[in-house]
Write a protein that holds these residues in place. Sequence first.
Motif, PDB file in Angstrom:
ATOM      1  N   LEU A   1      33.385  31.120  36.707  1.00 47.00           N
ATOM      2  CA  LEU A   1      33.551  32.570  36.848  1.00 47.00           C
ATOM      3  C   LEU A   1      34.832  32.849  37.625  1.00 47.00           C
ATOM      4  CD1 LEU A   1      32.595  35.576  36.859  1.00 47.00           C
ATOM      5  CD2 LEU A   1      31.323  35.027  38.961  1.00 47.00           C
ATOM      6  N   LEU A   2      35.656  33.754  37.103  1.00 47.78           N
ATOM      7  CA  LEU A   2      36.831  34.253  37.821  1.00 47.78           C
ATOM      8  C   LEU A   2      36.575  35.707  38.186  1.00 47.78           C
ATOM      9  CD1 LEU A   2      39.769  34.109  38.852  1.00 47.78           C
ATOM     10  CD2 LEU A   2      40.513  34.744  36.537  1.00 47.78           C
ATOM     11  N   SER A   3      36.445  35.967  39.488  1.00 49.62           N
ATOM     12  CA  SER A   3      36.147  37.314  39.971  1.00 49.62           C
ATOM     13  C   SER A   3      37.015  37.588  41.190  1.00 49.62           C
ATOM     14  CB  SER A   3      34.660  37.428  40.331  1.00 49.62           C
ATOM     15  OG  SER A   3      34.380  38.689  40.901  1.00 49.62           O
ATOM     16  N   MET A   4      38.008  38.452  41.028  1.00 52.34           N
ATOM     17  CA  MET A   4      38.963  38.729  42.100  1.00 52.34           C
ATOM     18  C   MET A   4      38.748  40.088  42.758  1.00 52.34           C
ATOM     19  SD  MET A   4      40.740  36.019  42.460  1.00 52.34           S
ATOM     20  CE  MET A   4      42.153  36.560  43.434  1.00 52.34           C
ATOM     21  N   GLY A   5      37.607  40.695  42.512  1.00 54.76           N
ATOM     22  CA  GLY A   5      37.305  41.962  43.161  1.00 54.76           C
ATOM     23  C   GLY A   5      38.114  43.109  42.598  1.00 54.76           C
ATOM     24  N   SER A   6      37.820  44.324  43.085  1.00 49.74           N
ATOM     25  CA  SER A   6      38.498  45.509  42.550  1.00 49.74           C
ATOM     26  C   SER A   6      39.977  45.521  42.900  1.00 49.74           C
ATOM     27  CB  SER A   6      37.814  46.780  43.072  1.00 49.74           C
ATOM     28  OG  SER A   6      37.746  46.769  44.487  1.00 49.74           O
ATOM     29  N   PHE A   7      40.342  45.042  44.114  1.00 50.52           N
ATOM     30  CA  PHE A   7      41.753  44.992  44.485  1.00 50.52           C
ATOM     31  C   PHE A   7      42.493  43.960  43.650  1.00 50.52           C
ATOM     32  CE2 PHE A   7      43.059  47.045  48.698  1.00 50.52           C
ATOM     33  CZ  PHE A   7      42.326  48.190  48.412  1.00 50.52           C
ATOM     34  N   GLY A   8      41.924  42.766  43.523  1.00 52.26           N
ATOM     35  CA  GLY A   8      42.564  41.735  42.720  1.00 52.26           C
ATOM     36  C   GLY A   8      42.690  42.147  41.273  1.00 52.26           C
ATOM     37  N   GLY A   9      41.647  42.802  40.742  1.00 55.63           N
ATOM     38  CA  GLY A   9      41.680  43.257  39.370  1.00 55.63           C
ATOM     39  C   GLY A   9      42.677  44.373  39.127  1.00 55.63           C
ATOM     40  N   SER A  10      43.126  45.017  40.213  1.00 51.61           N
ATOM     41  CA  SER A  10      44.139  46.063  40.108  1.00 51.61           C
ATOM     42  C   SER A  10      45.551  45.495  40.162  1.00 51.61           C
ATOM     43  CB  SER A  10      43.960  47.075  41.251  1.00 51.61           C
ATOM     44  OG  SER A  10      42.688  47.664  41.197  1.00 51.61           O
ATOM     45  N   HIS A  11      45.655  44.188  40.290  1.00 51.31           N
ATOM     46  CA  HIS A  11      46.928  43.491  40.464  1.00 51.31           C
ATOM     47  C   HIS A  11      47.267  42.814  39.134  1.00 51.31           C
ATOM     48  CE1 HIS A  11      50.074  41.317  42.390  1.00 51.31           C
ATOM     49  NE2 HIS A  11      49.626  41.514  43.631  1.00 51.31           N
ATOM     50  N   LEU A  12      47.933  43.562  38.231  1.00 53.99           N
ATOM     51  CA  LEU A  12      48.167  43.076  36.869  1.00 53.99           C
ATOM     52  C   LEU A  12      48.956  41.773  36.856  1.00 53.99           C
ATOM     53  CD1 LEU A  12      47.853  43.539  33.848  1.00 53.99           C
ATOM     54  CD2 LEU A  12      49.936  44.944  33.918  1.00 53.99           C
ATOM     55  N   GLU A  13      49.979  41.697  37.672  1.00 52.45           N
ATOM     56  CA  GLU A  13      50.793  40.478  37.706  1.00 52.45           C
ATOM     57  C   GLU A  13      49.958  39.279  38.137  1.00 52.45           C
ATOM     58  OE1 GLU A  13      54.393  38.646  40.422  1.00 52.45           O
ATOM     59  OE2 GLU A  13      54.452  40.793  39.977  1.00 52.45           O
ATOM     60  N   LEU A  14      49.095  39.491  39.129  1.00 51.92           N
ATOM     61  CA  LEU A  14      48.261  38.389  39.625  1.00 51.92           C
ATOM     62  C   LEU A  14      47.264  37.936  38.559  1.00 51.92           C
ATOM     63  CD1 LEU A  14      47.176  36.539  41.870  1.00 51.92           C
ATOM     64  CD2 LEU A  14      45.683  38.428  42.562  1.00 51.92           C
ATOM     65  N   MET A  15      46.570  38.887  37.930  1.00 47.22           N
ATOM     66  CA  MET A  15      45.572  38.523  36.927  1.00 47.22           C
ATOM     67  C   MET A  15      46.226  37.822  35.733  1.00 47.22           C
ATOM     68  SD  MET A  15      42.742  39.283  38.299  1.00 47.22           S
ATOM     69  CE  MET A  15      41.646  38.971  36.920  1.00 47.22           C
ATOM     70  N   THR A  16      47.411  38.277  35.356  1.00 46.92           N
ATOM     71  CA  THR A  16      48.129  37.618  34.264  1.00 46.92           C
ATOM     72  C   THR A  16      48.534  36.207  34.665  1.00 46.92           C
ATOM     73  OG1 THR A  16      48.975  39.768  33.528  1.00 46.92           O
ATOM     74  CG2 THR A  16      50.102  37.794  32.716  1.00 46.92           C
ATOM     75  N   ARG A  17      49.005  36.046  35.904  1.00 45.92           N
ATOM     76  CA  ARG A  17      49.409  34.717  36.390  1.00 45.92           C
ATOM     77  C   ARG A  17      48.239  33.746  36.362  1.00 45.92           C
ATOM     78  NH1 ARG A  17      49.787  31.532  41.253  1.00 45.92           N
ATOM     79  NH2 ARG A  17      51.765  30.380  41.216  1.00 45.92           N
ATOM     80  N   LEU A  18      47.117  34.168  36.903  1.00 46.64           N
ATOM     81  CA  LEU A  18      45.962  33.271  36.999  1.00 46.64           C
ATOM     82  C   LEU A  18      45.420  32.899  35.620  1.00 46.64           C
ATOM     83  CD1 LEU A  18      44.033  34.881  40.007  1.00 46.64           C
ATOM     84  CD2 LEU A  18      45.419  32.802  40.029  1.00 46.64           C
ATOM     85  N   THR A  19      45.258  33.893  34.745  1.00 46.33           N
ATOM     86  CA  THR A  19      44.683  33.584  33.433  1.00 46.33           C
ATOM     87  C   THR A  19      45.640  32.741  32.586  1.00 46.33           C
ATOM     88  OG1 THR A  19      45.440  35.758  32.645  1.00 46.33           O
ATOM     89  CG2 THR A  19      43.146  35.581  33.385  1.00 46.33           C
ATOM     90  N   THR A  20      46.942  32.910  32.805  1.00 48.52           N
ATOM     91  CA  THR A  20      47.913  32.084  32.075  1.00 48.52           C
ATOM     92  C   THR A  20      47.803  30.621  32.493  1.00 48.52           C
ATOM     93  OG1 THR A  20      49.448  33.940  31.864  1.00 48.52           O
ATOM     94  CG2 THR A  20      50.363  31.731  31.604  1.00 48.52           C
ATOM     95  N   ILE A  21      47.643  30.395  33.795  1.00 44.37           N
ATOM     96  CA  ILE A  21      47.485  29.014  34.277  1.00 44.37           C
ATOM     97  C   ILE A  21      46.150  28.442  33.796  1.00 44.37           C
ATOM     98  CG2 ILE A  21      47.188  27.568  36.330  1.00 44.37           C
ATOM     99  CD1 ILE A  21      49.102  29.431  37.804  1.00 44.37           C
ATOM    100  N   LEU A  22      45.103  29.221  33.900  1.00 45.80           N
ATOM    101  CA  LEU A  22      43.763  28.733  33.538  1.00 45.80           C
ATOM    102  C   LEU A  22      43.625  28.474  32.047  1.00 45.80           C
ATOM    103  CD1 LEU A  22      41.598  31.014  35.864  1.00 45.80           C
ATOM    104  CD2 LEU A  22      42.312  28.650  36.247  1.00 45.80           C
TER     105      LEU A  22
END
Length: 614
Positions: free
Chosen positions: A291-312
């Motif tokens: 499970l990848l769950s970065m909370g509401s703040f993390g989910g609001s961080h488009l660059e971060l979510m794109t970075r993580l899912t690209t690596i994963l």
Amino acid sequence: MIMISNPCDTFHNIQCFTKALKVLFAPTDGWGHINACQGMADGLRERGHRAIFAVAAKFAPKLRASGYEVELLTVTAEGQVLTPGAAANQGENNFVAENLEVFKTSAINVVEMYVKLFGDRLCGALRARDTLFREIIGRFRPDVIVVDTYVSSPYIVYSGVPWVWLYSASPLMMLNDSRLPPAWLGLPTVGNTSEWLKHRSQLEVVFKKCYQKVNEWYESEGFPPLKSTSYCNLHPISPYLNIYMTPEELDYKKVQPLAHNWHRVDSFVRTTDETFEIPECLCNWSGKLILLSMGSFGGSHLELMTRLTTILAKSEHRFIVAKGPLHDKYELPNNMWGQKTLPQTAVIPLVDLVLTHGGNNTVTETFYFGKPMLVLPLWADQYDNAQRLQETGLGLRLNPFHCTEEELLTSIDKLVNDSDLAQRMKSIGDRIRESNDKQFLPQFSKYSQRKLTVLFAPTDGWGHINACQGMADGLRERGHRAIFAVAAKFAPKLHASGYEVELLTVTAEGQLPTPGVDANQGENNFVVRNLEVFKTSAINVVEMYVKVFADRLCSKLRAREPLFREIIGRLRPDVIVVDTYISSPYIVYSGVPWVWLYSASPLMMLNDPRLPPA
């Protein structure tokens, strides 16, 4: 005889008969705080109490769907107070985007940014709600208020209503102890104390203005200011009860035990009817389920979510993703499935690993289900949870913005292939689910300071009267009201001891003859007339007594029935204590909780073939 081993338990159990409490929950605006409060409310609701939430409008649908009453904290034209911690003219999405570069730097920079931006706004938004809290409290008249906030309305603190401080974040900031590192920075608990001192001084500077704003608010409303030794302590300690939420394995043992009115719980996992099935598109993939769950703040961080899912995407494993508010702004790779929000408590039991921002709600839920974690902290107490998890050997932490592709993928492989850690976390989850750490909930009524009305209805005999008075003394010492319903001859002694007395009088002479004594004779004549029987065997005495008084005993008690109906209807007691051999059916079936005190020798009450007859 009451079958309780400790006399003190008797009084606590008596208090548990109180009618259902009204408990008002006033959490700060954040899903972690809302979920923790709902977990606590679930426990209280299961015990028959009534829970009401005072929240911003965006949290209402989920709470109402769970069957809770909701009072909206709405003061703007749009019908909602903006979330404290989000800028007045922007939501979480814009807040994260506009401060993206700060989140990529150090923890202390993130704290400075947050407090600087929102010190004034936080107090302003909370002050705007003060009028609403006054109205809600005045209308509902709650027995207890539960706050899960970093700053509380002075009207709640000084309303006269008992209140509980639930601290659902990581406890390090709340503890704020020199034996531990300063909070929100992710520092190790075994480290350079001079470095701790330096960072603690920085935090004092950062929080000073906010602390002063809170005190200005309190004093402007005519309430005493905060009197803390640290500017970081923006919330008063409750004199009633304070609860913090962290698993035992992550607790800070150096500062234990805390004061008597502090209580730790492993988690407040909310009860839901939500279910989850692994999506078919992931069933065809090999590898572990994560499970990848970065909370509401993390989910609001488009660059971060794109970075993580690209690596994963380069991992051999499968991922369920809580995509967050920007769910429609990016696509997931083939080894992933996700949606805007997930029923997290239904998903966690199915996975092998949780990748999370480290919010305390997610951390405690993951411990509850016994799963290992890799924490990718973004800010505040998430840093502390990440560090604590790593130094206890129960997980790993990485910087979500700066970790390399190899570091992230290698850490995941290490955790999902660690069978010893998996077994250790499973054992922890089993312990938490079976634990008794919420045992204070059944006695929650004592924190409400509700004064019970306890009606004592002993049979006519000094031994019974005295036993009931002994119990009443203990309850009176705890602030409860004890009233006796007795024949007139017992009233003077009870009055002299300060008790209220209701007379059981139905005859022309103003007194009902004592059941068990002939209507035309007192105890003296009864003994004299039956003296020869008393000189014989015990069985003869029993036969004589039952033969003479069986009909009279029932008839005298039946004569008191209208009196009991009237007394119970008028006094509306919370509990009735009977010390009798025969009780009025109206007491037994009145709907009022009742206690049988058997103050005679227990052999007749036990009436067991393994013992002699009584």
